[in-house]
Design a protein around this motif. Structure first.
Motif, PDB file in Angstrom:
ATOM      1  N   ASN A 143       0.286   4.120   0.774  1.00 26.44           N
ATOM      2  CA  ASN A 143       0.102   5.032   1.901  1.00 26.44           C
ATOM      3  C   ASN A 143       1.114   4.791   3.027  1.00 26.44           C
ATOM      4  OD1 ASN A 143      -2.164   6.834   1.268  1.00 26.44           O
ATOM      5  ND2 ASN A 143      -3.262   4.915   1.017  1.00 26.44           N
ATOM      6  N   TYR A 144       1.626   3.544   3.125  1.00 24.30           N
ATOM      7  CA  TYR A 144       2.685   3.312   4.106  1.00 24.30           C
ATOM      8  C   TYR A 144       3.920   4.130   3.721  1.00 24.30           C
ATOM      9  CZ  TYR A 144       0.040  -0.550   6.098  1.00 24.30           C
ATOM     10  OH  TYR A 144      -0.922  -1.296   6.709  1.00 24.30           O
ATOM     11  N   LYS A 147       3.783   6.845   2.018  1.00 22.85           N
ATOM     12  CA  LYS A 147       3.421   8.239   2.253  1.00 22.85           C
ATOM     13  C   LYS A 147       3.718   8.621   3.705  1.00 22.85           C
ATOM     14  CE  LYS A 147      -0.296  11.331   0.821  1.00 22.85           C
ATOM     15  NZ  LYS A 147      -1.665  11.412   0.280  1.00 22.85           N
ATOM     16  N   VAL A 148       3.335   7.733   4.623  1.00 19.82           N
ATOM     17  CA  VAL A 148       3.622   7.977   6.041  1.00 19.82           C
ATOM     18  C   VAL A 148       5.123   8.166   6.241  1.00 19.82           C
ATOM     19  CG1 VAL A 148       3.635   6.915   8.340  1.00 19.82           C
ATOM     20  CG2 VAL A 148       1.593   6.758   6.922  1.00 19.82           C
ATOM     21  N   LEU A 149       5.916   7.277   5.638  1.00 21.18           N
ATOM     22  CA  LEU A 149       7.368   7.372   5.799  1.00 21.18           C
ATOM     23  C   LEU A 149       7.909   8.636   5.156  1.00 21.18           C
ATOM     24  CD1 LEU A 149       8.376   3.664   5.105  1.00 21.18           C
ATOM     25  CD2 LEU A 149       8.302   4.821   7.295  1.00 21.18           C
ATOM     26  N   GLN A 150       7.365   8.990   3.982  1.00 17.53           N
ATOM     27  CA  GLN A 150       7.814  10.196   3.288  1.00 17.53           C
ATOM     28  C   GLN A 150       7.578  11.442   4.127  1.00 17.53           C
ATOM     29  OE1 GLN A 150       5.689   9.633  -0.496  1.00 17.53           O
ATOM     30  NE2 GLN A 150       7.526  10.447  -1.457  1.00 17.53           N
ATOM     31  N   THR A 151       6.450  11.476   4.851  1.00 10.08           N
ATOM     32  CA  THR A 151       6.175  12.665   5.657  1.00 10.08           C
ATOM     33  C   THR A 151       7.206  12.820   6.767  1.00 10.08           C
ATOM     34  OG1 THR A 151       4.676  11.507   7.142  1.00 10.08           O
ATOM     35  CG2 THR A 151       3.687  12.583   5.244  1.00 10.08           C
ATOM     36  N   GLU A 204      11.561  -0.362   6.349  1.00  8.91           N
ATOM     37  CA  GLU A 204      10.446  -0.167   7.284  1.00  8.91           C
ATOM     38  C   GLU A 204       9.108  -0.661   6.730  1.00  8.91           C
ATOM     39  OE1 GLU A 204      10.798   0.748  10.288  1.00  8.91           O
ATOM     40  OE2 GLU A 204      12.817   1.562  10.310  1.00  8.91           O
ATOM     41  N   ALA A 205       8.906  -0.569   5.419  1.00  9.33           N
ATOM     42  CA  ALA A 205       7.587  -0.907   4.890  1.00  9.33           C
ATOM     43  C   ALA A 205       7.613  -2.052   3.883  1.00  9.33           C
ATOM     44  CB  ALA A 205       6.949   0.331   4.259  1.00  9.33           C
ATOM     45  N   PRO A 216       9.048  -5.764   5.333  1.00  9.34           N
ATOM     46  CA  PRO A 216       8.177  -6.434   6.305  1.00  9.34           C
ATOM     47  C   PRO A 216       6.758  -6.685   5.778  1.00  9.34           C
ATOM     48  CG  PRO A 216       8.763  -4.218   7.057  1.00  9.34           C
ATOM     49  CD  PRO A 216       9.609  -4.523   5.875  1.00  9.34           C
ATOM     50  N   ALA A 217       6.243  -5.785   4.924  1.00  5.94           N
ATOM     51  CA  ALA A 217       4.899  -5.999   4.388  1.00  5.94           C
ATOM     52  C   ALA A 217       4.885  -7.211   3.465  1.00  5.94           C
ATOM     53  CB  ALA A 217       4.418  -4.759   3.634  1.00  5.94           C
ATOM     54  N   ASP A 251       0.823  -1.207   0.000  1.00  5.28           N
ATOM     55  CA  ASP A 251       0.000   0.000   0.000  1.00  5.28           C
ATOM     56  C   ASP A 251       0.866   1.269   0.000  1.00  5.28           C
ATOM     57  OD1 ASP A 251      -1.787   2.076   0.550  1.00  5.28           O
ATOM     58  OD2 ASP A 251      -3.102   0.720   1.675  1.00  5.28           O
TER      59      ASP A 251
END
Lengths: 256, 268
Positions: free
Chosen positions: B168-169, B171-175, B186-187, B190-191, B166
């Motif tokens: 959006n994960y 996106k969270v990291l980018q922010t 991080e994403a 593991p995903a 996804d």
């Protein structure tokens, strides 16, 4: 000086079929501590604007300044909260809320303690070592709020963070977020479809037209409502007239 | 009777029901096994089937004892097991590395796409003779067989799962200003653990295929060699013994991967 300046921003989405204008000459100033809501029909480029302000996408034209500086130097002063919590399911709540600290290099025993304290203060006790799938939707969104606040951003971007929650949880979270933001004097931009939510939470409401996204009107919320918590504001006598007025404005936008 | 006792009773009933169900399933499983081996033995004794071709459990058992005594079975099994485990690990690691590279460089993935399709469609065991000529008739070429058979499919499956994480994960990291490396650690990785584990399960089977075919071709040692030797001297008891050993070992490997899955996939 305004904390955030959006200066003549234009943005186009280019695909193999065509280039579509999403935002058209958009300018906006936001003062420190202000709470702004973006209201408008779907496809009006609200989320695009938020992504530009967050520095996730670069505008095709125009500039975004934070405290007078270009955003790419200021990225860490911005926190972003999405419609769904997007907590990482393979991390514990503690690992999730401290993620931003680790990525921005602000991680220390002290900041971890502060973050966990905020987590407890916001009503999430004894969940540090649990995984997100063990928590309810409202609890997860609260953890996501803590994750966003942990890095101490100056501006919070809230992209419909309450829309996936049930009504009661949504009302409770509105109050919680509002109080937390006021307490820490944060500036916030909220994208929402919910007129009531916009009125209850904001100081100013920006109404957008669709395709291309332009600012139609900026409505200032009367002081009587600003002073109330979102839940109280919804009961306030000044609430229904403002609701009616914004409703009509949005109707006009959709007809043109 | 109060509510608490009542609930407790319902719970106990449920537990004993579950227990009974489990016992019945296990009973049938054991019965099938016993039935299979007894029928095999009887059919062989009464010459319903040709004992020369299909042997019998007792002959296989006697051969097992003999082969254990003269240590040849252990030697062959060790060789094959080492080759398979190595092939499995090498294949999976190289496959995941390729997938990572494709994810990291989107243009590379666009360029190599048709070649991946061709390589995936090609039967990798057909490369056996070339590998043996290139690497020599030894363990290296057999391990290469065990690895090569799973590399391409691992690459394709894992890369697909990397792409499907996804956005959006990210996106969270980018922010939080994360680097591409951090997105991956991080994403993305593991995903994709659940997918990687399920390819591991497939790869267990594939590596055995590669290694056994490799041993057929090299014909020096190992369980695959035992099969081909038994075939040549018409000793099918030996063939069946090797087959049973392979079945046993591959199930153990599969169980180990399942155990690893429980350790690795958290919060699912």
């Amino acid at each position: 000086m305004p904390i955030l300046t959006v200066d003549q921003v234009m943005h186009a989405y280019v695909t193999n079929q065509s280039a579509v204008l999403a935002l058209d000459h958009l300018s906006l100033n936001v003062e420190r501590g202000e709470f702004l809501s973006f209201l408008g029909p779907s496809g009006c480029g609200k989320t695009t604007l938020l992504s530009i302000i967050a520095g996730l996408i670069e505008p095709t034209k125009g500039r975004v300044l934070i405290e007078g500086k270009e955003i790419y130097t200021m990225r860490q002063t911005i926190g972003y909260m999405l419609q769904h919590d997007y907590l990482f399911p393979w991390k514990t709540i503690k690992q999730n809320v401290t993620l931003g600290l680790k990525l921005t290099g602000k991680y220390s025993e002290k900041t971890e303690k502060q973050t966990l304290a905020l987590l407890h203060q916001i009503g999430l006790r004894d969940v540090d070592d649990r995984y997100p799938n063990e928590l309810s939707g409202g609890m997860r969104q609260r953890a996501a709020l803590v994750r966003t606040l942990a890095t101490d951003p100056k501006i919070l971007l809230l992209d419909e963070p309450f829309s996936a929650l049930d009504y009661q949880t949504k009302l409770k979270l509105e109050d919680l977020v509002w109080e937390t933001l006021k307490q820490y004097r944060k500036t916030a931009l909220l994208v929402t479809h919910d007129i009531g939510e916009a009125i209850a939470m904001s100081d100013r409401i920006v109404l957008f037209t669709a395709r291309p996204g332009k600012i139609q009107k900026i409505v200032t919320v009367p002081d009587s409502l600003k002073a109330c918590t979102p839940f109280q504001a919804r009961q306030h006598p000044d609430f229904p007239p403002l609701f009616q007025m914004i409703w009509k404005e949005l109707e006009n936008i959709e007809q043109t | 009777m109060n509510k608490h006792e009542w609930l407790q009773r319902i719970y106990d009933q449920h537990l004993s029901h579950e227990k009974r169900e489990k016992r019945i399933v296990r009973l049938f499983q054991i019965m099938i096994m016993v039935l299979f081996f007894s029928l095999w033995e009887i059919a062989s004794r009464f010459r319903w089937i040709d004992p020369l071709l299909f042997s019998s459990p007792s002959s296989v058992w006697h051969l097992l004892i003999t082969k254990l005594r003269d240590h040849t079975l252990l030697a062959h099994t060790t060789v094959t097991l080492t080759e398979t485990v190595l092939g499995f690990i090498v294949g999976t690691i190289i496959g995941v590395c390729f997938a990572t590279m494709l994810w990291w460089f989107p243009r590379v993935s666009k360029i190599v796409d048709p070649y991946l399709v061709i390589l995936n469609a090609m039967p990798k065991v057909a490369l056996g003779p070339i590998l043996i000529v290139a690497l020599g008739p030894n363990m290296t070429s057999i391990v290469a067989m065990g690895a090569i058979i799973s590399i391409i499919i691992t690459t394709i499956v894992v890369y697909t799962s990397f792409k499907e994480v996804d956005a959006n994960y990210i996106k969270v990291l980018q922010t939080f200003g994360a680097t591409k490396r951090q997105w991956f650690i991080e994403a993305i990785l593991p995903a994709s653990f659940p997918t990687i584990i399920s390819t591991l399960k497939v790869n267990v089977g594939l590596s055995w295929v590669g290694v056994i075919v490799g041993e057929f071709l090299v014909s020096k040692q190992g369980l695959g060699y035992m099969i081909i030797y038994g075939f040549q001297v018409f000793n099918f008891t030996l063939v069946l013994l090797s087959l049973l050993m392979i079945a046993l070992l591959s199930s153990i490997m599969y169980q180990l991967v399942s155990w690893l899955e429980k350790k690795l996939v958290k919060g699912a």
